[in-house]
Design a protein around this motif. Sequence first.
Motif, PDB file in Angstrom:
ATOM      1  N   UNK A  89       0.925  -1.376   0.087  1.00  0.00           N
ATOM      2  CA  UNK A  89       0.043   0.133  -0.012  1.00  0.00           C
ATOM      3  C   UNK A  89       0.790   1.311  -0.058  1.00  0.00           C
ATOM      4  N   UNK A  90       2.077   1.185  -0.239  1.00  0.00           N
ATOM      5  CA  UNK A  90       2.937   2.459  -0.297  1.00  0.00           C
ATOM      6  C   UNK A  90       2.718   3.211  -1.573  1.00  0.00           C
ATOM      7  N   UNK A  91       2.223   4.161  -1.466  1.00  0.00           N
ATOM      8  CA  UNK A  91       2.221   5.068  -2.704  1.00  0.00           C
ATOM      9  C   UNK A  91       3.540   5.091  -3.546  1.00  0.00           C
ATOM     10  N   UNK A  92       3.358   5.097  -4.854  1.00  0.00           N
ATOM     11  CA  UNK A  92       4.797   5.015  -5.752  1.00  0.00           C
ATOM     12  C   UNK A  92       5.368   6.630  -5.391  1.00  0.00           C
ATOM     13  N   UNK A  93       4.584   7.313  -4.977  1.00  0.00           N
ATOM     14  CA  UNK A  93       5.181   8.843  -4.755  1.00  0.00           C
ATOM     15  C   UNK A  93       6.009   9.051  -3.401  1.00  0.00           C
ATOM     16  N   UNK A  94       5.822   7.955  -2.525  1.00  0.00           N
ATOM     17  CA  UNK A  94       6.162   8.017  -1.354  1.00  0.00           C
ATOM     18  C   UNK A  94       7.658   7.203  -1.422  1.00  0.00           C
ATOM     19  N   UNK A  95       7.931   6.634  -2.547  1.00  0.00           N
ATOM     20  CA  UNK A  95       9.173   5.873  -2.606  1.00  0.00           C
ATOM     21  C   UNK A  95      10.295   6.623  -3.582  1.00  0.00           C
ATOM     22  N   UNK A  96      11.470   6.841  -2.809  1.00  0.00           N
ATOM     23  CA  UNK A  96      12.654   7.335  -3.593  1.00  0.00           C
ATOM     24  C   UNK A  96      13.980   6.344  -3.511  1.00  0.00           C
ATOM     25  N   UNK A  97      14.422   6.192  -4.528  1.00  0.00           N
ATOM     26  CA  UNK A  97      15.730   5.479  -4.903  1.00  0.00           C
ATOM     27  C   UNK A  97      16.959   6.510  -4.985  1.00  0.00           C
ATOM     28  N   UNK A  98      17.902   6.034  -4.180  1.00  0.00           N
ATOM     29  CA  UNK A  98      19.120   7.100  -4.077  1.00  0.00           C
ATOM     30  C   UNK A  98      20.302   6.263  -4.541  1.00  0.00           C
ATOM     31  N   UNK A  99      21.073   6.637  -5.685  1.00  0.00           N
ATOM     32  CA  UNK A  99      22.182   5.958  -5.811  1.00  0.00           C
ATOM     33  C   UNK A  99      23.165   6.250  -5.056  1.00  0.00           C
ATOM     34  N   UNK A 100      23.863   5.263  -4.487  1.00  0.00           N
ATOM     35  CA  UNK A 100      24.855   5.471  -3.345  1.00  0.00           C
ATOM     36  C   UNK A 100      26.219   5.651  -3.843  1.00  0.00           C
ATOM     37  N   UNK A 101      26.619   6.883  -4.403  1.00  0.00           N
ATOM     38  CA  UNK A 101      27.786   7.250  -4.983  1.00  0.00           C
ATOM     39  C   UNK A 101      28.823   7.333  -4.009  1.00  0.00           C
ATOM     40  N   UNK A 102      28.757   7.500  -2.841  1.00  0.00           N
ATOM     41  CA  UNK A 102      29.888   7.855  -1.845  1.00  0.00           C
ATOM     42  C   UNK A 102      30.525   9.162  -2.433  1.00  0.00           C
ATOM     43  N   UNK A 103      31.775   8.862  -2.740  1.00  0.00           N
ATOM     44  CA  UNK A 103      32.429  10.105  -3.421  1.00  0.00           C
ATOM     45  C   UNK A 103      32.819   9.986  -4.979  1.00  0.00           C
ATOM     46  N   UNK A 104      32.158   8.867  -5.399  1.00  0.00           N
ATOM     47  CA  UNK A 104      32.422   8.613  -6.793  1.00  0.00           C
ATOM     48  C   UNK A 104      31.781   9.631  -7.794  1.00  0.00           C
ATOM     49  N   UNK A 105      32.078   9.535  -9.036  1.00  0.00           N
ATOM     50  CA  UNK A 105      31.444  10.419  -9.826  1.00  0.00           C
ATOM     51  C   UNK A 105      29.878  10.013 -10.087  1.00  0.00           C
ATOM     52  N   UNK A 106      28.971  11.064 -10.530  1.00  0.00           N
ATOM     53  CA  UNK A 106      27.623  10.636 -10.784  1.00  0.00           C
ATOM     54  C   UNK A 106      27.489   9.779 -12.090  1.00  0.00           C
ATOM     55  N   UNK A 107      26.335   9.142 -12.076  1.00  0.00           N
ATOM     56  CA  UNK A 107      26.137   8.423 -13.262  1.00  0.00           C
ATOM     57  C   UNK A 107      25.505   9.285 -14.426  1.00  0.00           C
ATOM     58  N   UNK A 108      25.563   9.014 -15.781  1.00  0.00           N
ATOM     59  CA  UNK A 108      25.067   9.717 -16.837  1.00  0.00           C
ATOM     60  C   UNK A 108      23.478   9.173 -16.794  1.00  0.00           C
ATOM     61  N   UNK A 109      22.809   9.956 -17.579  1.00  0.00           N
ATOM     62  CA  UNK A 109      21.351   9.276 -17.684  1.00  0.00           C
ATOM     63  C   UNK A 109      21.373   7.993 -18.264  1.00  0.00           C
ATOM     64  N   UNK A 110      22.172   7.705 -19.201  1.00  0.00           N
ATOM     65  CA  UNK A 110      21.944   6.467 -19.597  1.00  0.00           C
ATOM     66  C   UNK A 110      22.581   5.153 -18.656  1.00  0.00           C
ATOM     67  N   UNK A 111      23.690   5.587 -17.957  1.00  0.00           N
ATOM     68  CA  UNK A 111      24.267   4.839 -17.055  1.00  0.00           C
ATOM     69  C   UNK A 111      23.054   4.633 -15.940  1.00  0.00           C
ATOM     70  N   UNK A 112      22.708   5.403 -15.497  1.00  0.00           N
ATOM     71  CA  UNK A 112      21.626   5.505 -14.313  1.00  0.00           C
ATOM     72  C   UNK A 112      20.353   4.610 -14.764  1.00  0.00           C
TER      73      UNK A 112
END
Length: 427
Positions: A89-112
């Motif tokens: 029953x958790x609404x889709x809008x209540x869910x967030x996914x976070x890419x755990x980069x630490x101090x690494x570089x961010x992913x490009x959109x295609x990589x993500x």
Amino acid sequence: MQVQVAYGRTGLAIEVPSGTDIIQSTQLPGVTSEKAALEQALRSPIESAPLADRVDPSSHVVIVHTDITRATPNDRILPVVLDELLDAGVPRTHITLVNALGTHRPQTESEHRALVGDAVYENFRCLQHDAFDDDLLVDMGRTSNGHPVRLHHLLVDSDLCILTGFIEPHFFAGFSGGPKGVLPSLAGFESVLSNHGRRMVGSPTATWGSLDGNPIWEEMKEVALMLDEVFLLNVTLNQQHEITGVFAGDLLTAHRKGTDFVRRHSMVPVGEPYDIVVSCNSGYPLDQNLYQCVKGMSAASQITRPDGHIVMAVACADGIPDHGKYADLLRRGGSPDGILAMLNEDGFEEHDQWQVQMQARIQQQADVHVFSNGLTEKQIREALFIPCADVSKTVAQLAVPSNGAAPRICVMPDGPMTIAYVDRDAR
């Protein structure tokens, strides 16, 4: 004889002298059904209520997942977790996914997108951590070591934090997974820097397979326990990146069961050190850049005699890399001794210093030869390594008998997926 080592996406066949030892962890089969194994773990977790019972329609949930430098099958794990939450029953809008980069570089959109899968990327809020963005971070005080703690605000603001990832041996944190999903994964830069500081990394207990008494892991645990509601979902993988085990539930208990599983199957004793160790960094995605490949060198160094040779086959499709301070610190140090002297200077603190510290310690013990299609000979030399144009030829040249005795040679075809160690009783 010919041996296949993990290299990039394709592997690499090399020739080594007959009698060469092959050092490899237990080859485990993947689970029969990954989806069923994941669902079972989420519904019957270790020392925790089922995931569905930990949430309700009012819950705000953050799901932490690893970045592209890790082999976690996020695109196979995350849909199962999300289905459990939606069914609860958790609404889709209540869910967030976070890419755990630490101090690494961010992913490009295609990589993500590739990392989490198209359906997840298009239908859920998918963010990336930034250890340098003050607006994202919440001050959590200090650890018992006096180190500052700032964490991504979503970890603190959410009703439940789900830490996903995979458990493998780690060269100074002991094992990946578990509390490592908070620090360094979603921490501020200064928290990572202090946790990975010179004295912490230099501790004799900050090494492969070591948790209790390891100052780095102990602090990671302390920081993770600052969070109120955490649910762990870690997996173990075989050489084909198939899931071999699922460990879900209580942060510490589930993680310990997972590390015990990995320890049983990945630790391999050898009777005495080798003169020549041929290794890799477990192939893609772990060998994407030279920075990451220090892990494989460290694994090889555990069974290399003083003044021996390590020959690394690493693809490095992402180069040195260009981001971070790794290459700059190597240039400034100029040599293994120079690097350690630089790190010992009063007040010295720099991004990526932990990696050059580990590299310098390895190179004080052994010569490291690097074969890579992703790097030029100049880049390899500038990183203070010995260029290797052909692994087989380099091994043949190094294998010339000295004083009538043929050198002891081994190959670690899976790199740091295996924890090899010297045990005289194993002779």
